[in-house]
Write an enzyme that holds these catalytic residues in place. Structure first.
Site, PDB file in Angstrom:
ATOM      1  N   THR A  18       0.883  -1.177   0.000  1.00  0.00           N
ATOM      2  CA  THR A  18       0.000   0.000   0.000  1.00  0.00           C
ATOM      3  C   THR A  18       0.918   1.223   0.000  1.00  0.00           C
ATOM      4  O   THR A  18       1.777   1.362   0.869  1.00  0.00           O
ATOM      5  CB  THR A  18      -0.875   0.006   1.269  1.00  0.00           C
ATOM      6  OG1 THR A  18      -0.043  -0.332   2.371  1.00  0.00           O
ATOM      7  CG2 THR A  18      -1.991  -1.006   1.171  1.00  0.00           C
ATOM      8  N   LYS A  39      -2.436  -2.230  -9.575  1.00  0.00           N
ATOM      9  CA  LYS A  39      -2.340  -1.013  -8.779  1.00  0.00           C
ATOM     10  C   LYS A  39      -3.709  -0.347  -8.806  1.00  0.00           C
ATOM     11  O   LYS A  39      -4.229  -0.060  -9.887  1.00  0.00           O
ATOM     12  CB  LYS A  39      -1.281  -0.076  -9.370  1.00  0.00           C
ATOM     13  CG  LYS A  39      -0.972   1.126  -8.510  1.00  0.00           C
ATOM     14  CD  LYS A  39       0.324   1.766  -8.957  1.00  0.00           C
ATOM     15  CE  LYS A  39       0.806   2.811  -7.970  1.00  0.00           C
ATOM     16  NZ  LYS A  39       2.185   3.242  -8.242  1.00  0.00           N
ATOM     17  N   ASP A 131      11.990   9.229  -7.464  1.00  0.00           N
ATOM     18  CA  ASP A 131      11.991   8.601  -6.144  1.00  0.00           C
ATOM     19  C   ASP A 131      12.828   7.323  -6.164  1.00  0.00           C
ATOM     20  O   ASP A 131      12.342   6.255  -5.805  1.00  0.00           O
ATOM     21  CB  ASP A 131      10.525   8.302  -5.775  1.00  0.00           C
ATOM     22  CG  ASP A 131      10.388   8.207  -4.257  1.00  0.00           C
ATOM     23  OD1 ASP A 131       9.300   7.873  -3.791  1.00  0.00           O
ATOM     24  OD2 ASP A 131      11.400   8.440  -3.580  1.00  0.00           O
TER      25      ASP A 131
END
Ligand SMILES: COc1cccc(Nc2ncc(-c3ccc(C(=O)NCC(=O)Nc4ccccc4)cc3)c(OCC3CCNCC3)n2)c1
Length: 304
Positions: A18, A39, A131
């Site tokens: 999650t 997703k 990221d």
């Protein structure tokens, strides 16, 4: 309801993660029998982030590379957005490094070459990853790395420093800059000093130094990483960053199996696939291609 369309093509299994605004569930594609990651994003929860999600989904449609998790299928309903994505049975690189304490230089080099290939490809498509961290690198069935979760921004320079942090984590098993207090962490980062454990080779220390430069202008560029001595150590050759699965090339065996299944000509099947609607035809074609790449029969299952 919102799951009706999804459940026509997939059987859903347990939740495997999650994130901020998404849940990822393991699933199986009914026609091919292949596992996928679904997703699931809720449009209401996404709120103002919805336009950014749409932009990133469009971006992922043009990213087809051996070290990037592939997008197979997008289903949008009144309340939800579902994305069927490549599933990596090996889990997160983060957990793998923790389990092994740290990686031997040879294994770290193989993984790092794959990370450099993925980033060089993403940059060649005009994007940067936002990221880069061990949680966003997954291990596939052949023990290769796959990059996931793109936040797309046009600051390619930001990725070199993150790759340096990643390489340090691979070789050391801990981060070069770390602190529970975010202000102390920030000071460590801008100071740019980090521990050099005794097991690091001189070649890896030099490469880390070139990547973890505080001044972005002093950092090594991706294109110089591709044939850097440390990455080429042993009889390796320069990093082959180009995609092995360019979008324009269609696989004959997969087209044949799909055209037989849909009782249509190979030409019309090829035309339908080339529209890349990211519907069940796209998903079935891409999952057949994945079966073939993993040495499995290029066959579809007759729905019971
Ligand atoms: C066996 O045990 C395990 C254990 C753990 C994982 C697995 N496997 C496994 N395989 C595949 C995935 C996955 C693939 C692609 C994408 C993706 O590419 N997103 C890109 C994406 O959605 N951009 C984007 C698009 C629009 C808007 C915003 C962004 C997302 C998730 C996965 O996820 C689980 C998470 C859990 C938290 N940390 C990261 C992975 N997990 C297996």
């Amino acid at each position: 309801d919102d799951y009706e369309e999804l459940l026509k093509y997939y059987e859903l299994h347990e939740t495997i993660g999650t994130g901020g605004f998404a849940k990822v569930k393991l699933a199986r594609h009914l026609l091919t029998g292949e596992q996928v990651a679904i997703k699931i994003m809720d449009k209401l929860t996404l709120g103002d982030d919805l336009p950014r999600v749409k932009i990133e989904i469009e971006a992922m449609k043009s990213l087809s590379h051996q070290n990037i998790c592939r997008l197979y299928h997008v289903i949008e309903t009144p309340k939800k957005i579902f994305m069927a994505l490549e599933y990596c049975p090996g889990g997160e690189l983060f957990d793998y490094i923790i389990a092994k304490d740290r990686l031997a230089e040879e294994e770290a080099r193989v993984f790092f070459r794959q990370i450099v290939a993925a980033i060089a490809y993403v940059h060649s498509q005009g994007y940067a990853h936002r990221d880069l961290k061990p949680e966003n690198l997954l291990i596939d069935a052949e023990h290769n790395l796959k990059l996931i979760d793109f936040g797309l921004c046009a600051k390619p320079r930001a990725d070199i420093w993150s790759m340096g942090v990643l390489l340090y984590a691979l070789l050391c098993g801990f981060l070069p800059f770390d602190d529970d207090n975010v202000m102390i962490l920030y000071r460590k980062i801008v100071r740019g000093k980090y521990e050099i454990p005794k097991w690091l080779s001189p070649g890896s220390v030099l490469l880390l130094h070139q990547m973890l430069q505080v001044d972005p202008k002093k950092r090594i560029m991706v294109k110089h990483l591709l044939n850097h001595p440390w990455l080429m150590h042993g009889d390796s050759f320069a990093v082959q960053w180009q995609s092995k699965y360019p979008l324009g090339h269609l696989d004959e065996d997969c087209i044949t199996e799909l055209s037989v299944f849909h009782k249509c000509s190979r030409e019309s099947m090829a035309d339908v696939i080339s529209e890349w609607k990211y519907d069940n035809v796209s998903a079935t074609y891409l999952l057949l291609q994945s079966k073939k790449a993993h040495g499995k029969p290029v066959r579809l299952r007759i729905p019971s």
